[in-house]
Design an enzyme around this catalytic site. Structure first.
Site, PDB file in Angstrom:
ATOM      1  N   CYS A   4      -4.625  -4.484   1.066  1.00 13.18           N
ATOM      2  CA  CYS A   4      -4.564  -5.166  -0.230  1.00 13.18           C
ATOM      3  C   CYS A   4      -5.887  -4.987  -0.969  1.00 13.18           C
ATOM      4  O   CYS A   4      -6.944  -5.390  -0.477  1.00 13.18           O
ATOM      5  CB  CYS A   4      -4.259  -6.652  -0.030  1.00 13.18           C
ATOM      6  SG  CYS A   4      -4.375  -7.593  -1.569  1.00 13.18           S
ATOM      7  N   CYS A   7      -7.725  -8.324  -1.586  1.00 14.19           N
ATOM      8  CA  CYS A   7      -8.336  -8.843  -0.353  1.00 14.19           C
ATOM      9  C   CYS A   7      -9.634  -8.091  -0.049  1.00 14.19           C
ATOM     10  O   CYS A   7     -10.618  -8.691   0.394  1.00 14.19           O
ATOM     11  CB  CYS A   7      -7.366  -8.737   0.820  1.00 14.19           C
ATOM     12  SG  CYS A   7      -6.106 -10.044   0.852  1.00 14.19           S
ATOM     13  N   ASP A  30     -11.718  -7.976 -15.055  1.00 13.09           N
ATOM     14  CA  ASP A  30     -10.744  -6.899 -14.949  1.00 13.09           C
ATOM     15  C   ASP A  30     -11.412  -5.567 -15.286  1.00 13.09           C
ATOM     16  O   ASP A  30     -12.186  -5.466 -16.233  1.00 13.09           O
ATOM     17  CB  ASP A  30      -9.562  -7.165 -15.891  1.00 13.09           C
ATOM     18  CG  ASP A  30      -8.347  -6.339 -15.542  1.00 13.09           C
ATOM     19  OD1 ASP A  30      -7.348  -6.922 -15.091  1.00 13.09           O
ATOM     20  OD2 ASP A  30      -8.393  -5.092 -15.714  1.00 13.09           O
ATOM     21  N   HIS A  46      -4.248 -14.515   0.966  1.00 12.89           N
ATOM     22  CA  HIS A  46      -3.297 -13.545   0.410  1.00 12.89           C
ATOM     23  C   HIS A  46      -1.930 -14.189   0.215  1.00 12.89           C
ATOM     24  O   HIS A  46      -1.259 -14.557   1.178  1.00 12.89           O
ATOM     25  CB  HIS A  46      -3.168 -12.325   1.318  1.00 12.89           C
ATOM     26  CG  HIS A  46      -2.247 -11.284   0.750  1.00 12.89           C
ATOM     27  ND1 HIS A  46      -2.679 -10.266  -0.063  1.00 12.89           N
ATOM     28  CD2 HIS A  46      -0.903 -11.152   0.842  1.00 12.89           C
ATOM     29  CE1 HIS A  46      -1.639  -9.536  -0.438  1.00 12.89           C
ATOM     30  NE2 HIS A  46      -0.544 -10.041   0.097  1.00 12.89           N
ATOM     31  N   ASN A  86       1.698 -11.918 -13.953  1.00 12.94           N
ATOM     32  CA  ASN A  86       2.771 -10.935 -13.876  1.00 12.94           C
ATOM     33  C   ASN A  86       3.357 -11.007 -12.475  1.00 12.94           C
ATOM     34  O   ASN A  86       2.616 -10.956 -11.487  1.00 12.94           O
ATOM     35  CB  ASN A  86       2.235  -9.528 -14.149  1.00 12.94           C
ATOM     36  CG  ASN A  86       1.663  -9.397 -15.548  1.00 12.94           C
ATOM     37  OD1 ASN A  86       2.183  -9.970 -16.493  1.00 12.94           O
ATOM     38  ND2 ASN A  86       0.577  -8.645 -15.672  1.00 12.94           N
ATOM     39  N   THR A  94       1.131  -5.078 -10.756  1.00 10.98           N
ATOM     40  CA  THR A  94       0.712  -3.825 -10.120  1.00 10.98           C
ATOM     41  C   THR A  94      -0.079  -4.054  -8.845  1.00 10.98           C
ATOM     42  O   THR A  94      -0.124  -3.174  -7.992  1.00 10.98           O
ATOM     43  CB  THR A  94      -0.128  -2.965 -11.085  1.00 10.98           C
ATOM     44  OG1 THR A  94      -1.284  -3.702 -11.482  1.00 10.98           O
ATOM     45  CG2 THR A  94       0.688  -2.569 -12.306  1.00 10.98           C
ATOM     46  N   HIS A  97      -1.212  -9.182  -4.967  1.00  8.59           N
ATOM     47  CA  HIS A  97      -1.975 -10.353  -4.508  1.00  8.59           C
ATOM     48  C   HIS A  97      -2.001 -11.284  -5.708  1.00  8.59           C
ATOM     49  O   HIS A  97      -2.556 -10.913  -6.755  1.00  8.59           O
ATOM     50  CB  HIS A  97      -3.380  -9.938  -4.052  1.00  8.59           C
ATOM     51  CG  HIS A  97      -4.239 -11.051  -3.520  1.00  8.59           C
ATOM     52  ND1 HIS A  97      -4.913 -10.977  -2.297  1.00  8.59           N
ATOM     53  CD2 HIS A  97      -4.551 -12.261  -4.038  1.00  8.59           C
ATOM     54  CE1 HIS A  97      -5.585 -12.095  -2.096  1.00  8.59           C
ATOM     55  NE2 HIS A  97      -5.399 -12.895  -3.151  1.00  8.59           N
ATOM     56  N   HIS A  99      -2.474 -13.366  -8.779  1.00 16.38           N
ATOM     57  CA  HIS A  99      -3.658 -13.512  -9.622  1.00 16.38           C
ATOM     58  C   HIS A  99      -3.237 -13.945 -11.018  1.00 16.38           C
ATOM     59  O   HIS A  99      -2.132 -13.662 -11.474  1.00 16.38           O
ATOM     60  CB  HIS A  99      -4.456 -12.206  -9.689  1.00 16.38           C
ATOM     61  CG  HIS A  99      -3.668 -11.017 -10.136  1.00 16.38           C
ATOM     62  ND1 HIS A  99      -2.849 -10.308  -9.287  1.00 16.38           N
ATOM     63  CD2 HIS A  99      -3.555 -10.419 -11.348  1.00 16.38           C
ATOM     64  CE1 HIS A  99      -2.262  -9.330  -9.949  1.00 16.38           C
ATOM     65  NE2 HIS A  99      -2.664  -9.378 -11.213  1.00 16.38           N
ATOM     66  N   HIS A 101      -4.492 -13.848 -14.998  1.00 17.81           N
ATOM     67  CA  HIS A 101      -5.371 -13.217 -15.980  1.00 17.81           C
ATOM     68  C   HIS A 101      -5.830 -14.293 -16.967  1.00 17.81           C
ATOM     69  O   HIS A 101      -4.985 -15.005 -17.540  1.00 17.81           O
ATOM     70  CB  HIS A 101      -4.630 -12.160 -16.785  1.00 17.81           C
ATOM     71  CG  HIS A 101      -4.057 -11.019 -15.983  1.00 17.81           C
ATOM     72  ND1 HIS A 101      -4.556  -9.744 -16.032  1.00 17.81           N
ATOM     73  CD2 HIS A 101      -3.004 -10.970 -15.121  1.00 17.81           C
ATOM     74  CE1 HIS A 101      -3.840  -8.953 -15.251  1.00 17.81           C
ATOM     75  NE2 HIS A 101      -2.890  -9.669 -14.689  1.00 17.81           N
TER      76      HIS A 101
HETATM   77  P1  AMP Z   1      -1.227  -6.946 -12.699  1.00 21.02           P
HETATM   78  O1  AMP Z   1      -0.718  -5.766 -13.470  1.00 21.02           O
HETATM   79  O2  AMP Z   1      -0.864  -8.283 -13.274  1.00 21.02           O
HETATM   80  O3  AMP Z   1      -0.903  -6.832 -11.226  1.00 21.02           O
HETATM   81  O4  AMP Z   1      -2.807  -6.909 -12.841  1.00 21.02           O
HETATM   82  C1  AMP Z   1      -3.640  -6.132 -12.053  1.00 21.02           C
HETATM   83  C2  AMP Z   1      -4.930  -6.002 -12.794  1.00 21.02           C
HETATM   84  O5  AMP Z   1      -5.922  -5.587 -11.870  1.00 21.02           O
HETATM   85  C3  AMP Z   1      -4.918  -4.969 -13.921  1.00 21.02           C
HETATM   86  O6  AMP Z   1      -5.218  -5.641 -15.147  1.00 21.02           O
HETATM   87  C4  AMP Z   1      -6.009  -3.979 -13.520  1.00 21.02           C
HETATM   88  O7  AMP Z   1      -6.755  -3.515 -14.617  1.00 21.02           O
HETATM   89  C5  AMP Z   1      -6.840  -4.795 -12.570  1.00 21.02           C
HETATM   90  N1  AMP Z   1      -7.565  -4.033 -11.564  1.00 21.02           N
HETATM   91  C6  AMP Z   1      -7.086  -3.050 -10.776  1.00 21.02           C
HETATM   92  N2  AMP Z   1      -8.035  -2.608  -9.936  1.00 21.02           N
HETATM   93  C7  AMP Z   1      -9.151  -3.336 -10.215  1.00 21.02           C
HETATM   94  C8  AMP Z   1     -10.481  -3.339  -9.701  1.00 21.02           C
HETATM   95  N3  AMP Z   1     -10.874  -2.516  -8.711  1.00 21.02           N
HETATM   96  N4  AMP Z   1     -11.364  -4.215 -10.227  1.00 21.02           N
HETATM   97  C9  AMP Z   1     -10.995  -5.051 -11.224  1.00 21.02           C
HETATM   98  N5  AMP Z   1      -9.760  -5.097 -11.743  1.00 21.02           N
HETATM   99  C10 AMP Z   1      -8.852  -4.248 -11.252  1.00 21.02           C
HETATM  100 ZN    ZN Z   2      -4.531  -9.690  -0.744  1.00 21.30          ZN
END
Ligand code: AMP
Ligand code: ZN
Length: 113
Positions: A4, A7, A30, A46, A86, A94, A97, A99, A101
């Site tokens: 993950c 994680c 982000d 997680h 989301n 995407t 885990h 989260h 925003h």
């Molecule tokens: P979601 O599409 O709601 O799952 O949001 C995932 C978010 O994680 C997206 O807005 C990505 O830009 C962000 N993201 C992906 N990898 C990283 C990373 N290494 N550091 C910070 N944000 C990330």
């Molecule tokens: Zn995780």
């Protein structure tokens, strides 16, 4: 959850720009910001997605939202902000885990979907 991404960020194995951390919650900027302020707030434990929130773990969601209020103040979002989750494929999740925003620092588009 060894595979993950979030994680690994929490564990410090992958770098992030941390903005907040406590016993239960971790938050970082982000990597692809959609607004002047775009912070991700997540439980350290997680949980894959909002669909898996139940009576055993909902305290962690409450802790996330306590953190949201603190982070919004620290980021100067005095005129408001949006909190987005989301969930699943149709929701556009995407990273699997849970989260939230925080989006702010400008007048956001009123479109929700
Ligand atoms: P979601 O599409 O709601 O799952 O949001 C995932 C978010 O994680 C997206 O807005 C990505 O830009 C962000 N993201 C992906 N990898 C990283 C990373 N290494 N550091 C910070 N944000 C990330
Ligand atoms: Zn995780």
């Amino acid at each position: 959850m060894n595979d993950c991404l979030f994680c690994k960020i929490i564990a410090g194995e992958i770098p992030s720009t941390k903005v907040y951390e406590d016993e239960y919650v971790f938050a970082f900027r982000d990597i692809n910001p959609q607004a002047p302020v775009h912070v991700l707030v997540l439980p350290k434990e997680h949980i894959c997605c909002a669909d898996k929130i139940d009576e055993t773990n909902s305290m962690l969601v409450a802790k996330c939202f306590e953190a949201v209020a603190k982070i919004a103040k620290a980021e100067g979002l005095t005129n408001g902000y949006r909190v987005v989750n989301n969930c699943g494929a149709d929701g556009g999740q995407t990273v699997k885990h849970l989260h939230f925003h925080i989006l702010g620092g400008k007048k956001l588009d009123e479109t929700m979907a």
